[in-house]
Design a protein around this motif. Structure first.
Motif, mmCIF file in Angstrom:
data_model
loop_
_atom_site.group_PDB
_atom_site.id
_atom_site.type_symbol
_atom_site.label_atom_id
_atom_site.label_comp_id
_atom_site.label_asym_id
_atom_site.label_seq_id
_atom_site.Cartn_x
_atom_site.Cartn_y
_atom_site.Cartn_z
ATOM 1 N N VAL A 1 -4.338 6.371 2.500
ATOM 2 C CA VAL A 1 -4.574 5.678 1.244
ATOM 3 C C VAL A 1 -5.195 4.297 1.446
ATOM 4 C CG1 VAL A 1 -3.381 4.540 -0.678
ATOM 5 C CG2 VAL A 1 -2.847 6.899 -0.112
ATOM 6 N N LYS A 2 -4.762 3.577 2.488
ATOM 7 C CA LYS A 2 -5.160 2.171 2.612
ATOM 8 C C LYS A 2 -6.586 1.968 3.110
ATOM 9 C CE LYS A 2 -3.170 1.449 7.226
ATOM 10 N NZ LYS A 2 -2.115 0.731 7.968
ATOM 11 N N LYS A 3 -7.355 3.053 3.276
ATOM 12 C CA LYS A 3 -8.741 2.908 3.719
ATOM 13 C C LYS A 3 -9.660 2.394 2.622
ATOM 14 C CE LYS A 3 -8.124 4.076 7.970
ATOM 15 N NZ LYS A 3 -8.229 3.075 9.045
ATOM 16 N N LYS B 1 -12.354 3.827 -2.627
ATOM 17 C CA LYS B 1 -13.080 5.109 -2.596
ATOM 18 C C LYS B 1 -12.208 6.210 -2.008
ATOM 19 C CE LYS B 1 -17.249 7.296 -0.772
ATOM 20 N NZ LYS B 1 -18.481 7.103 0.035
ATOM 21 N N GLU B 2 -11.466 5.901 -0.938
ATOM 22 C CA GLU B 2 -10.575 6.883 -0.328
ATOM 23 C C GLU B 2 -9.422 7.224 -1.266
ATOM 24 O OE1 GLU B 2 -9.286 9.257 3.122
ATOM 25 O OE2 GLU B 2 -11.138 8.582 2.186
ATOM 26 N N TYR B 3 -8.892 6.223 -1.958
ATOM 27 C CA TYR B 3 -7.829 6.462 -2.934
ATOM 28 C C TYR B 3 -8.312 7.403 -4.036
ATOM 29 C CZ TYR B 3 -4.523 5.561 -6.711
ATOM 30 O OH TYR B 3 -3.617 5.713 -7.722
ATOM 31 N N TYR B 4 -9.536 7.180 -4.497
ATOM 32 C CA TYR B 4 -10.119 8.043 -5.525
ATOM 33 C C TYR B 4 -10.272 9.464 -4.997
ATOM 34 C CZ TYR B 4 -13.579 9.699 -8.933
ATOM 35 O OH TYR B 4 -14.259 10.413 -9.896
ATOM 36 N N ARG B 5 -10.774 9.606 -3.771
ATOM 37 C CA ARG B 5 -10.959 10.925 -3.175
ATOM 38 C C ARG B 5 -9.634 11.675 -3.074
ATOM 39 N NH1 ARG B 5 -14.299 13.449 0.666
ATOM 40 N NH2 ARG B 5 -15.539 11.574 1.013
ATOM 41 N N ILE B 6 -8.584 10.981 -2.623
ATOM 42 C CA ILE B 6 -7.281 11.622 -2.447
ATOM 43 C C ILE B 6 -6.769 12.189 -3.764
ATOM 44 C CG2 ILE B 6 -4.844 11.120 -1.956
ATOM 45 C CD1 ILE B 6 -5.904 9.107 0.177
ATOM 46 N N ASN B 7 -6.868 11.414 -4.821
ATOM 47 C CA ASN B 7 -6.386 11.888 -6.114
ATOM 48 C C ASN B 7 -7.240 13.015 -6.676
ATOM 49 O OD1 ASN B 7 -3.987 10.229 -7.449
ATOM 50 N ND2 ASN B 7 -5.158 8.823 -6.160
ATOM 51 N N MET B 8 -8.540 12.991 -6.402
ATOM 52 C CA MET B 8 -9.390 14.098 -6.831
ATOM 53 C C MET B 8 -9.099 15.362 -6.007
ATOM 54 S SD MET B 8 -11.211 13.140 -9.442
ATOM 55 C CE MET B 8 -9.748 12.222 -9.944
ATOM 56 N N SER C 1 0.829 -1.211 0.000
ATOM 57 C CA SER C 1 0.000 0.000 0.000
ATOM 58 C C SER C 1 0.864 1.262 0.000
ATOM 59 C CB SER C 1 -0.952 -0.005 1.195
ATOM 60 O OG SER C 1 -0.248 -0.106 2.414
ATOM 61 N N ALA C 2 2.045 1.211 0.597
ATOM 62 C CA ALA C 2 2.937 2.371 0.608
ATOM 63 C C ALA C 2 3.496 2.685 -0.772
ATOM 64 C CB ALA C 2 4.087 2.140 1.585
ATOM 65 N N ALA C 3 3.438 1.723 -1.682
ATOM 66 C CA ALA C 3 3.956 1.915 -3.038
ATOM 67 C C ALA C 3 2.856 2.247 -4.043
ATOM 68 C CB ALA C 3 4.700 0.664 -3.502
ATOM 69 N N VAL C 4 1.629 2.459 -3.573
ATOM 70 C CA VAL C 4 0.525 2.783 -4.479
ATOM 71 C C VAL C 4 0.787 4.139 -5.144
ATOM 72 C CG1 VAL C 4 -1.910 3.438 -4.532
ATOM 73 C CG2 VAL C 4 -1.198 1.400 -3.295
ATOM 74 N N PRO C 5 0.646 4.233 -6.467
ATOM 75 C CA PRO C 5 0.909 5.500 -7.165
ATOM 76 C C PRO C 5 -0.170 6.542 -6.863
ATOM 77 C CG PRO C 5 1.014 3.612 -8.665
ATOM 78 C CD PRO C 5 0.384 3.136 -7.406
ATOM 79 N N VAL C 6 0.257 7.799 -6.707
ATOM 80 C CA VAL C 6 -0.669 8.910 -6.494
ATOM 81 C C VAL C 6 -0.181 10.140 -7.256
ATOM 82 C CG1 VAL C 6 -1.487 8.159 -4.217
ATOM 83 C CG2 VAL C 6 0.538 9.607 -4.366
ATOM 84 N N PHE C 7 -1.106 11.006 -7.646
ATOM 85 C CA PHE C 7 -0.809 12.344 -8.156
ATOM 86 C C PHE C 7 0.105 12.352 -9.371
ATOM 87 C CE2 PHE C 7 -1.102 13.610 -3.403
ATOM 88 C CZ PHE C 7 -2.478 13.442 -3.416
ATOM 89 N N GLY C 8 -0.040 11.385 -10.250
ATOM 90 C CA GLY C 8 0.659 11.444 -11.518
ATOM 91 C C GLY C 8 2.035 10.823 -11.549
#
Length: 370
Positions: free
Chosen positions: A241-243, A246-253, A25-32
């Motif tokens: 992020v690991k919630k 839906k939370e992952y989507y919210r964070i990136n939005m 989960s710590a390696a999940v890509p975020v923000f491009g």
């Protein structure tokens, strides 16, 4: 300030499946172009911490590839530096970490051999920006044994998924409820611990050999009466992020909001990450882009609105991408329509294909030809 940084990055997080099928989960890509761990690691470096241990075990390959020698964070150094701490087979050792306290206990060498006076423990899958020097000064001022970082959560968080903290008038922690069904308040523990190193060693030696492996449940909570445990209030942007998806989507939005971008990227130092040798994004004459983040190497010829586009993505003429997250090396062919969608790396969306979800339940597609 002589502080050892430890980042807990071994989580599997079934709620992020299938994003975590091939990565921690710590390696999940975020923000491009970032990974979740970049934020906690950058916070430590920006705060002057020059020795950091990454405690990882589940699917570590992509995380280790991302971190490398620590060069991007100025941690490829002779004194201190970056340490990848994985479980291993040895005399009287378990193969897997059985909890957060056990993970640190199995790597007691990094505590014994260092000259640091204090230890900062954080999580690799939390997105926030913080200078820990203020936490360090607060800890000393209070004469605390342990300081926990807390935050008042609003209605966008599910309080029953967090540790809820009760405080007295002096900010001393008097009670912690771990994921209560009926929370007594909205002040949550954010998974960041600050404490004296010798105290941590003493607590680990007294607890882990007795079969108690969790840092919060088995060490901090049972010692609230005996130790001076204080709370440090954090008021900035913070998400986990690991919630879930839906939370992952919210964070990136959220990164499409100016106030969030300003806080995460323009205050309290830079966010460092592993760089790739790619050109700037290219927009052809047919491109229409509104309120979106477009990363390096991408070529946009279609329409992109309210979306996060990762590196090296191709969005061809006539394609429409709205309210979506498109990860690296994906191709969206002519006439395809994507709304409220998360695409993992290396997807190909065929010509004319329509994929739609909604903001409450975005569609996730793994690496495939769609």
């Amino acid at each position: 300030m002589r502080v050892l940084g430890l980042i807990l990055a071994g989580g599997k997080s079934d709620r992020l499946w299938p994003l975590t099928k091939v990565r921690a989960s710590a390696a999940v890509p975020v923000f491009g172009k970032y990974r979740a761990i970049d934020f906690t690691l950058s916070n430590m470096v920006n705060s002057g911490i020059r020795k950091v241990g990454i405690l990882t075990q589940y699917n570590p390959r992509s995380l280790m590839d991302h971190l490398g020698s620590g060069k991007e964070w100025d941690l490829d150094r002779k004194s201190g530096g970056l340490f990848i701490l994985q479980p291993y087979v040895g005399p009287n050792r378990e193969v897997w970490y059985r909890g957060t306290a056990d993970a640190i206990f199995q790597n007691m060498t990094i505590l014994r051999r260092g000259e640091e006076d204090h230890v900062l423990i954080g999580s690799g899958d939390h997105i926030y920006k913080m200078i820990y020097r203020d936490l360090f000064n607060y800890h000393l001022k209070k004469g605390a044994d342990i300081t926990l970082v807390v935050k008042e959560l609003d209605e966008t968080y599910n309080l029953s998924e967090y540790g809820i903290v009760q405080l007295d008038d002096d900010m001393r922690v008097v009670e912690i409820e771990e994921k209560p069904a009926h929370p007594k308040g909205n002040i949550a523990f954010l998974g960041v611990y600050f404490m004296n190193k010798e105290l941590l060693k003493e607590l680990l030696y007294a607890t882990v050999p007795q079969g108690k492996y969790d840092l919060l449940l088995d060490i901090v909570i049972p010692n609230l009466d005996r130790l001076k445990v204080y709370a440090y209030r954090f008021d900035g942007y913070w998400r986990n992020v690991k919630k879930g998806i839906k939370e992952y989507y919210r964070i990136n939005m959220d990164i499409l909001k100016k106030e969030v971008r300003d806080e995460l990227f323009y205050r309290n130092g830079k966010v460092y990450t592993k760089l790739k040798d790619l050109p700037p994004p290219k927009f052809t004459t047919t491109a229409v882009v509104e309120n979106s983040l477009i990363a390096d190497g991408s070529i946009v010829s279609g329409t992109v609105r309210n979306s996060v586009i990762f590196r090296n993505v191709r969005i061809k003429v006539g394609a429409v991408v709205e309210n979506s997250i498109i990860m690296e090396n994906t191709v969206v062919e002519e006439g395809a329509v994507l709304r409220n969608v998360i695409l993992d790396k290396n997807c190909i969306v065929r010509e004319g294909r329509v994929i739609e979800g909604d903001t409450e339940l975005p569609v996730f597609e793994k690496r495939a030809v769609l």
